[in-house]
Design an enzyme around this catalytic site. Structure first.
Site, PDB file in Angstrom:
ATOM      1  N   LYS A 185      62.363  62.819  28.401  1.00  0.00           N
ATOM      2  CA  LYS A 185      61.539  64.003  28.998  1.00  0.00           C
ATOM      3  C   LYS A 185      60.633  63.376  30.058  1.00  0.00           C
ATOM      4  CE  LYS A 185      63.956  66.561  26.854  1.00  0.00           C
ATOM      5  NZ  LYS A 185      64.007  67.746  26.105  1.00  0.00           N
TER       6      LYS A 185
HETATM    7  C1  LIG Z   1      64.590  68.543  24.845  1.00  0.00           C
HETATM    8  C2  LIG Z   1      64.423  70.030  24.927  1.00  0.00           C
HETATM    9  C3  LIG Z   1      64.278  70.962  23.630  1.00  0.00           C
HETATM   10  C4  LIG Z   1      63.863  70.466  22.543  1.00  0.00           C
HETATM   11  O1  LIG Z   1      63.079  68.918  22.453  1.00  0.00           O
HETATM   12  P1  LIG Z   1      63.418  67.987  21.366  1.00  0.00           P
HETATM   13  O2  LIG Z   1      62.110  67.019  21.472  1.00  0.00           O
HETATM   14  O3  LIG Z   1      64.749  67.030  21.577  1.00  0.00           O
HETATM   15  O4  LIG Z   1      63.489  68.538  19.846  1.00  0.00           O
HETATM   16  C5  LIG Z   1      64.047  72.217  23.742  1.00  0.00           C
HETATM   17  N1  LIG Z   1      64.257  72.822  24.793  1.00  0.00           N
HETATM   18  C6  LIG Z   1      64.678  72.339  26.271  1.00  0.00           C
HETATM   19  C7  LIG Z   1      64.823  73.100  27.248  1.00  0.00           C
HETATM   20  C8  LIG Z   1      64.780  70.937  26.059  1.00  0.00           C
HETATM   21  O5  LIG Z   1      65.273  70.265  26.950  1.00  0.00           O
END
Ligand SMILES: *Cc1c(COP(=O)(O)O)cnc(C)c1O
Length: 365
Positions: A185
């Site tokens: 991210k």
């Molecule tokens: C990555 C993501 C999540 C979940 O996050 P995690 O930390 O992987 O559980 C939720 N919503 C979106 C749009 C994402 O890209």
């Protein structure tokens, strides 16, 4: 070789600071909770222009704990776009509530706000707005619809750290916002991590309570909660990265404009950045004919790409039992076949972008 994401390049740029921060956690044995977590929560709330931040285990937990804290569960419905990462709707499903999908806007790929009212029933409790690929959803109409129907608004900001909508930071717009610090991210930990950000003191207290066994004081359990916390090592690393997040975000935005410049005279459909937003380009997603073929030819030239996402959620095996037939959300379904995510990260160089664009132009000519 140009990787889709180069986590190592970023690590190398902050290696000594990260090692020092992690070593300190080991010395202090502050593995769960502790000063670094508290500091990060303060830093990140400030960064989002919000009052409260609760570090949790991951982004999916952030969404799920928020829904739980809002009292959403069995018999309830939550509105969510069909084109998003499955975690958005998994969090709804995990509470026992039902995700109700909506197609996306044809330009921005975020939820089509005009279609929301027709999906509201007496069971609807909340709207989950996803700031997909780093572009904020169109929040004003969402807030207006929510106010009219007495619904909560949750921002899924997992892809949008630092994004802005009409001058407001994501995280401070809805009733609560949920972030992920998954390594890939925009703000990534070195493991899983997530956070709930809100201006609602009561909600913040409930999320905190739920996330640590329903207790504020050890072994005094007010409610039956769960265990989902941001650990000390991740918080220490995130604190180092907070010093760079703005610089990295600006680099992503610059890379996006380089792509735009170099691809402007082609028939490739480029992402639309709305005028009144700060798009943070978690992903740079183009639309292109013969996507599979183009992707393969790029890979043959050493360029990795991604697809976000190969299927809208209602057509995944996981949600087959909802019985939503194909063509219910035509845009999501059509786009799923021609979306292609190009490499995007702060460390990507102009030279690399030129190579990618030259290769693309050659392939489609
Ligand atoms: C990555 C993501 C999540 C979940 O996050 P995690 O930390 O992987 O559980 C939720 N919503 C979106 C749009 C994402 O890209």
């Amino acid at each position: 070789m140009i990787p889709f994401l180069d986590l190592k390049a970023q690590y190398k740029s902050i290696e000594s600071e990260v090692k020092e921060a992690v070593a300190k956690i080991f010395e202090d044995c502050a593995f769960v909770g502790g000063k670094e977590v508290a500091t990060f929560e303060k830093n990140f709330a400030d960064y989002c222009h919000a009052s409260y931040c609760i570090g949790v285990g991951n982004g999916t937990d952030a969404l799920w704990l928020t829904l739980k804290a809002m009292g959403i569960g069995h018999g309830d419905e939550v509105i969510v776009p069909a084109n998003t990462f499955i975690a958005s709707s998994e969090a709804i499903t995990a509470t026992g509530a039902r995700p109700v999908f909506v197609d996306h806007d044809k330009e921005t790929y975020t939820i089509n706000t005009e279609e929301i009212p027709s999906r509201i029933t007496e069971k609807t409790k909340a709207i989950m707005a996803v700031h997909l690929y780093g572009q904020p959803a169109d929040m004003d109409p969402i807030l207006e619809i929510a106010a009219r129907h007495g619904l909560k608004v949750i921002e899924d900001a997992a892809q949008a750290h630092g994004a802005e909508y009409k001058g407001r930071r994501v995280g401070s717009i809805g009733d609560a916002a949920c972030f992920s610090f998954y390594p890939g991210k925009n703000l990534g930990a070195y493991g899983d991590g997530g956070a709930v950000v809100t201006n609602d003191k009561e909600l913040a207290g409930l999320v905190r309570l739920l996330s640590q066994h329903g207790s504020k004081v050890k072994y005094i359990h007010e409610i039956a909660g769960y265990n989902s916390r941001l650990d000390g090592i991740q918080a220490a690393i995130l604190n180092v990265k907070m010093n760079y997040i703005e610089q990295w975000t600006e680099a992503r935005r610059k890379n996006a404009s380089l792509y735009r410049e170099m691809l402007k005279d082609t028939n490739i459909i480029l992402p639309v950045e709305k005028e009144d937003v700060r798009h943070v380009y978690h992903l740079f997603v183009i639309r292109i004919k013969d996507r599979e073929d183009v992707q393969k030819k790029l890979l043959d030239r050493g360029i990795q790409t991604g697809i976000h996402y190969p299927a809208p959620i209602h057509l995944t095996e996981a949600y087959r039992d909802l019985g939503i037939p194909a063509r219910t959300f035509p845009l999501s379904e059509e786009y799923a076949d021609n979306l292609l995510s190009l490499p995007m990260y702060a460390e990507l160089t102009k030279n690399q972008i030129r190579k990618i664009c030259d290769a693309l132009k050659e392939i489609i000519s």
